[in-house]
Design a protein around this motif. Sequence first.
Motif, PDB file in Angstrom:
ATOM      1  N   ILE A  84       0.841  -1.204   0.000  1.00  0.00           N
ATOM      2  CA  ILE A  84       0.000   0.000   0.000  1.00  0.00           C
ATOM      3  C   ILE A  84       0.874   1.250   0.000  1.00  0.00           C
ATOM      4  CG2 ILE A  84      -1.605   1.364   1.411  1.00  0.00           C
ATOM      5  CD1 ILE A  84      -2.905  -1.343   2.213  1.00  0.00           C
ATOM      6  N   GLU A  85       1.911   1.257   0.833  1.00  0.00           N
ATOM      7  CA  GLU A  85       2.804   2.421   0.886  1.00  0.00           C
ATOM      8  C   GLU A  85       3.500   2.637  -0.458  1.00  0.00           C
ATOM      9  OE1 GLU A  85       5.256   1.417   4.224  1.00  0.00           O
ATOM     10  OE2 GLU A  85       3.767   2.119   5.685  1.00  0.00           O
ATOM     11  N   GLN A  86       3.929   1.540  -1.071  1.00  0.00           N
ATOM     12  CA  GLN A  86       4.572   1.651  -2.384  1.00  0.00           C
ATOM     13  C   GLN A  86       3.585   2.193  -3.408  1.00  0.00           C
ATOM     14  OE1 GLN A  86       6.301  -1.984  -3.832  1.00  0.00           O
ATOM     15  NE2 GLN A  86       6.911  -1.074  -5.773  1.00  0.00           N
ATOM     16  N   GLN A  87       2.344   1.708  -3.367  1.00  0.00           N
ATOM     17  CA  GLN A  87       1.333   2.172  -4.306  1.00  0.00           C
ATOM     18  C   GLN A  87       0.996   3.634  -4.052  1.00  0.00           C
ATOM     19  OE1 GLN A  87       0.345   0.526  -6.967  1.00  0.00           O
ATOM     20  NE2 GLN A  87      -0.832   2.324  -7.567  1.00  0.00           N
ATOM     21  N   GLN A  88       0.993   4.061  -2.802  1.00  0.00           N
ATOM     22  CA  GLN A  88       0.740   5.470  -2.484  1.00  0.00           C
ATOM     23  C   GLN A  88       1.874   6.348  -3.027  1.00  0.00           C
ATOM     24  OE1 GLN A  88       0.159   4.985   1.760  1.00  0.00           O
ATOM     25  NE2 GLN A  88      -2.066   5.226   1.554  1.00  0.00           N
ATOM     26  N   ARG A  89       3.115   5.876  -2.922  1.00  0.00           N
ATOM     27  CA  ARG A  89       4.245   6.633  -3.495  1.00  0.00           C
ATOM     28  C   ARG A  89       4.106   6.712  -5.015  1.00  0.00           C
ATOM     29  NH1 ARG A  89       6.965   3.712   0.508  1.00  0.00           N
ATOM     30  NH2 ARG A  89       7.642   2.128  -0.970  1.00  0.00           N
ATOM     31  N   SER A  90       3.694   5.592  -5.607  1.00  0.00           N
ATOM     32  CA  SER A  90       3.489   5.584  -7.065  1.00  0.00           C
ATOM     33  C   SER A  90       2.390   6.572  -7.453  1.00  0.00           C
ATOM     34  CB  SER A  90       3.120   4.173  -7.524  1.00  0.00           C
ATOM     35  OG  SER A  90       2.813   4.159  -8.892  1.00  0.00           O
ATOM     36  N   ALA A  91       1.301   6.590  -6.695  1.00  0.00           N
ATOM     37  CA  ALA A  91       0.206   7.530  -6.979  1.00  0.00           C
ATOM     38  C   ALA A  91       0.690   8.973  -6.826  1.00  0.00           C
ATOM     39  CB  ALA A  91      -0.978   7.257  -6.057  1.00  0.00           C
ATOM     40  N   ALA A  92       1.539   9.223  -5.822  1.00  0.00           N
ATOM     41  CA  ALA A  92       2.079  10.577  -5.627  1.00  0.00           C
ATOM     42  C   ALA A  92       2.971  10.962  -6.805  1.00  0.00           C
ATOM     43  CB  ALA A  92       2.849  10.647  -4.312  1.00  0.00           C
ATOM     44  N   GLN A  93       3.767  10.021  -7.295  1.00  0.00           N
ATOM     45  CA  GLN A  93       4.607  10.302  -8.457  1.00  0.00           C
ATOM     46  C   GLN A  93       3.749  10.593  -9.685  1.00  0.00           C
ATOM     47  OE1 GLN A  93       7.079   6.817  -8.689  1.00  0.00           O
ATOM     48  NE2 GLN A  93       8.648   7.672  -7.340  1.00  0.00           N
ATOM     49  N   HIS A  94       2.675   9.838  -9.849  1.00  0.00           N
ATOM     50  CA  HIS A  94       1.775  10.087 -10.985  1.00  0.00           C
ATOM     51  C   HIS A  94       1.103  11.454 -10.847  1.00  0.00           C
ATOM     52  CE1 HIS A  94       2.060   6.394 -13.284  1.00  0.00           C
ATOM     53  NE2 HIS A  94       2.004   5.698 -12.161  1.00  0.00           N
ATOM     54  N   THR A  95       0.773  11.842  -9.632  1.00  0.00           N
ATOM     55  CA  THR A  95       0.190  13.165  -9.415  1.00  0.00           C
ATOM     56  C   THR A  95       1.185  14.251  -9.808  1.00  0.00           C
ATOM     57  OG1 THR A  95      -1.263  12.360  -7.660  1.00  0.00           O
ATOM     58  CG2 THR A  95      -0.778  14.728  -7.668  1.00  0.00           C
ATOM     59  N   LEU A  96       2.454  14.058  -9.427  1.00  0.00           N
ATOM     60  CA  LEU A  96       3.494  15.023  -9.786  1.00  0.00           C
ATOM     61  C   LEU A  96       3.663  15.086 -11.307  1.00  0.00           C
ATOM     62  CD1 LEU A  96       5.713  16.966  -8.898  1.00  0.00           C
ATOM     63  CD2 LEU A  96       7.251  14.995  -8.750  1.00  0.00           C
ATOM     64  N   ARG A  97       3.706  13.937 -11.963  1.00  0.00           N
ATOM     65  CA  ARG A  97       3.820  13.914 -13.433  1.00  0.00           C
ATOM     66  C   ARG A  97       2.617  14.591 -14.082  1.00  0.00           C
ATOM     67  NH1 ARG A  97       5.287   7.987 -13.007  1.00  0.00           N
ATOM     68  NH2 ARG A  97       7.483   8.051 -12.511  1.00  0.00           N
ATOM     69  N   CYS A  98       1.462  14.393 -13.495  1.00  0.00           N
ATOM     70  CA  CYS A  98       0.239  15.011 -14.016  1.00  0.00           C
ATOM     71  C   CYS A  98       0.334  16.529 -13.910  1.00  0.00           C
ATOM     72  CB  CYS A  98      -0.945  14.481 -13.215  1.00  0.00           C
ATOM     73  SG  CYS A  98      -2.524  14.767 -13.961  1.00  0.00           S
ATOM     74  N   GLU A  99       0.826  17.030 -12.787  1.00  0.00           N
ATOM     75  CA  GLU A  99       0.986  18.472 -12.603  1.00  0.00           C
ATOM     76  C   GLU A  99       2.015  19.025 -13.587  1.00  0.00           C
ATOM     77  OE1 GLU A  99       2.006  18.732  -8.471  1.00  0.00           O
ATOM     78  OE2 GLU A  99      -0.059  18.367  -7.824  1.00  0.00           O
ATOM     79  N   GLU A 100       3.105  18.295 -13.790  1.00  0.00           N
ATOM     80  CA  GLU A 100       4.128  18.733 -14.743  1.00  0.00           C
ATOM     81  C   GLU A 100       3.564  18.757 -16.165  1.00  0.00           C
ATOM     82  OE1 GLU A 100       7.159  15.847 -13.984  1.00  0.00           O
ATOM     83  OE2 GLU A 100       8.002  16.967 -12.296  1.00  0.00           O
ATOM     84  N   ALA A 101       2.788  17.726 -16.508  1.00  0.00           N
ATOM     85  CA  ALA A 101       2.192  17.674 -17.846  1.00  0.00           C
ATOM     86  C   ALA A 101       1.198  18.810 -18.039  1.00  0.00           C
ATOM     87  CB  ALA A 101       1.508  16.315 -18.062  1.00  0.00           C
ATOM     88  N   SER A 102       0.440  19.129 -17.000  1.00  0.00           N
ATOM     89  CA  SER A 102      -0.516  20.237 -17.090  1.00  0.00           C
ATOM     90  C   SER A 102       0.211  21.567 -17.271  1.00  0.00           C
ATOM     91  CB  SER A 102      -1.390  20.298 -15.834  1.00  0.00           C
ATOM     92  OG  SER A 102      -2.229  19.158 -15.773  1.00  0.00           O
ATOM     93  N   ALA A 103       1.318  21.742 -16.563  1.00  0.00           N
ATOM     94  CA  ALA A 103       2.103  22.979 -16.709  1.00  0.00           C
ATOM     95  C   ALA A 103       2.694  23.080 -18.109  1.00  0.00           C
ATOM     96  CB  ALA A 103       3.207  23.030 -15.655  1.00  0.00           C
ATOM     97  N   ALA A 104       3.186  21.962 -18.645  1.00  0.00           N
ATOM     98  CA  ALA A 104       3.749  21.964 -20.001  1.00  0.00           C
ATOM     99  C   ALA A 104       2.661  22.255 -21.032  1.00  0.00           C
ATOM    100  CB  ALA A 104       4.420  20.621 -20.298  1.00  0.00           C
ATOM    101  N   LEU A 105       1.467  21.703 -20.807  1.00  0.00           N
ATOM    102  CA  LEU A 105       0.346  21.971 -21.716  1.00  0.00           C
ATOM    103  C   LEU A 105      -0.026  23.452 -21.667  1.00  0.00           C
ATOM    104  CD1 LEU A 105      -1.924  21.191 -23.637  1.00  0.00           C
ATOM    105  CD2 LEU A 105      -3.264  20.478 -21.642  1.00  0.00           C
ATOM    106  N   LEU A 106      -0.071  24.025 -20.488  1.00  0.00           N
ATOM    107  CA  LEU A 106      -0.400  25.444 -20.366  1.00  0.00           C
ATOM    108  C   LEU A 106       0.635  26.300 -21.096  1.00  0.00           C
ATOM    109  CD1 LEU A 106      -2.151  27.698 -19.184  1.00  0.00           C
ATOM    110  CD2 LEU A 106      -0.753  27.577 -17.115  1.00  0.00           C
ATOM    111  N   ALA A 107       1.904  25.954 -20.960  1.00  0.00           N
ATOM    112  CA  ALA A 107       2.964  26.699 -21.655  1.00  0.00           C
ATOM    113  C   ALA A 107       2.800  26.578 -23.172  1.00  0.00           C
ATOM    114  CB  ALA A 107       4.335  26.191 -21.225  1.00  0.00           C
ATOM    115  N   ALA A 108       2.458  25.384 -23.649  1.00  0.00           N
ATOM    116  CA  ALA A 108       2.267  25.180 -25.095  1.00  0.00           C
ATOM    117  C   ALA A 108       1.047  25.958 -25.591  1.00  0.00           C
ATOM    118  CB  ALA A 108       2.124  23.689 -25.403  1.00  0.00           C
ATOM    119  N   GLU A 109      -0.030  25.964 -24.814  1.00  0.00           N
ATOM    120  CA  GLU A 109      -1.226  26.718 -25.201  1.00  0.00           C
ATOM    121  C   GLU A 109      -0.927  28.218 -25.231  1.00  0.00           C
ATOM    122  OE1 GLU A 109      -4.026  25.300 -22.284  1.00  0.00           O
ATOM    123  OE2 GLU A 109      -4.782  23.757 -23.644  1.00  0.00           O
ATOM    124  N   THR A 110      -0.118  28.676 -24.287  1.00  0.00           N
ATOM    125  CA  THR A 110       0.276  30.089 -24.250  1.00  0.00           C
ATOM    126  C   THR A 110       1.085  30.442 -25.492  1.00  0.00           C
ATOM    127  OG1 THR A 110       0.253  30.074 -21.842  1.00  0.00           O
ATOM    128  CG2 THR A 110       1.509  31.833 -22.907  1.00  0.00           C
TER     129      THR A 110
END
Length: 159
Positions: A84-110
């Motif tokens: 469970i702890e490993q899966q929670q870390r994985s979910a946190a990493q995916h959340t971070l990647r999601c935030e990075e992807a959203s920021a990159a998308l915003l920069a591209a849209e700009t």
Amino acid sequence: MHPPPAHLQPLFTVLNHAEGERDSRADHCRRAHAARKSAEAQTEQLLAYRREYEQRWGTQFRTGGHMEVVHCYRGFMDRLTGAIEQQQRSAAQHTLRCEEASAALLAAETRVATVRRLIERRIEEARRAGERLEQKQTDEFAARAAWNARDEPNTTRIG
């Protein structure tokens, strides 16, 4: 739609490239969101399984249990907690990647919006320059016509 003026063609090439990059970033962002949701769902499944397992074995331990069964239970619960702890870390990493992807998308849209505004500005500048040239030609024609009318002998006869 009319083809772009030749002097704007490089900007339209930049715009096409920026739109392609934006579309790529949007696709990456969608995949990152899907991966995050999947990781969060797996975490929830593991947590639900642990709750169910604890309830099932909790009632069995109240009726009495052998020490080796308790050791097996604890060993399994330790491994399950680790998973469970490993899966929670994985979910946190995916959340971070999601935030990075959203920021990159915003920069591209700009960038796409910036290039579009630049093209619109250049088109407007070209339109105004065309209007000024047309006005200048009209003024010159009127000045020549007035000059020619002044120099022509009076052809009206009185008589």
